[in-house]
Design an enzyme around this catalytic site. Structure first.
Site, short mmCIF file in Angstrom:
data_model
loop_
_atom_site.label_atom_id
_atom_site.label_comp_id
_atom_site.label_asym_id
_atom_site.label_seq_id
_atom_site.Cartn_x
_atom_site.Cartn_y
_atom_site.Cartn_z
CB SER A 230 7.25 -9.74 -5.94
OG SER A 230 6.35 -9.80 -7.02
CG HIS B 236 4.68 -12.64 -5.23
ND1 HIS B 236 4.40 -11.32 -5.00
CD2 HIS B 236 4.33 -13.30 -4.10
CE1 HIS B 236 3.91 -11.18 -3.78
NE2 HIS B 236 3.88 -12.37 -3.22
CG ASP C 112 2.59 -10.80 -0.08
OD1 ASP C 112 2.15 -10.82 1.08
OD2 ASP C 112 2.81 -11.83 -0.74
#
Length: 205
Positions: free
Chosen positions: A25, A52, A145
């Site tokens: 991310s 992400h 995540d």
């Protein structure tokens, strides 16, 4: 605990890895560029990556990375068969998963950890498909995540690697994965780079 090249060489030689999934991310573009730009042109494995990004109609990640990476780079397409020697990126707006037929599947289930595509979604399906023949890598990021997905890869017998939180641009994601999944290896980017290359070297024919 950070491990050395000797530790991961033994792990690699004890398995026949057939695919690599990688998630990141915040700070992930720079981290992945660092990892992938060193891959040899003959690299044998498929790498499936999720970064992400803010949801948008189209992503330029594949085009960006192709300028720096010697293997083929493309956005994963629905029902596409996974090929060796290719770096795939998940496109925006859809979850990416891997079917038992080793084809990609795109779907519109709700976001996971506010993300679609979600790293967990990809990793869990990849673990179901590849089992002990999968390597999962989680890099820098600002949410959790990927922790559950990495845990599933480990439970399925695959190899699990997390970036050292101390060098990650955002340490929340690697810390969450270390706490939940107890990965096989916690490595700096330079060692993850060598780990990736070594995985491919195992399968040069």
């Amino acid at each position: 605990m950070t491990r050395t090249q000797a530790d991961y060489t033994q792990l690699i030689t004890s398995r026949h890895i057939e695919a690599v999934v990688i998630g990141a991310s915040a700070g992930g573009v720079e981290a992945m560029l660092h990892l992938f730009r060193s891959l040899p042109q003959r690299y044998q494995l498929p790498i499936i990556a999720i970064l992400h990004m803010r949801e948008m109609r189209e992503s330029k990640l594949a085009d960006l990375f192709q300028h720096y990476v010697s293997i083929k780079v493309k956005e994963a397409q629905d029902k596409e068969t996974i090929r060796n020697n290719t770096l795939y990126f998940a496109g925006p707006g859809y979850h990416l998963s891997i079917e038992q037929s080793r084809e990609f599947s795109l779907s519109c289930e709700p976001p996971v950890h506010f993300s679609r595509p979600a790293i967990d979604f990809l990793m869990e399906s990849a673990a179901d498909t590849y089992g002990e023949r999968l390597a999962g890598i989680l890099l820098t990021g600002a949410n959790e995540d990927g922790a559950v997905g990495l845990q599933k890869i480990k439970h399925a017998g695959g190899l699990t690697v997390v970036q050292d939180p101390q060098e990650a641009m955002a340490d929340y994601m690697p810390l969450a994965a270390i706490k939940l999944a107890a990965p096989h290896l916690v490595l700096g980017l330079r060692d993850i780079q060598q780990f990736l290359i070594a995985l491919g070297e195992q399968h040069v024919h």
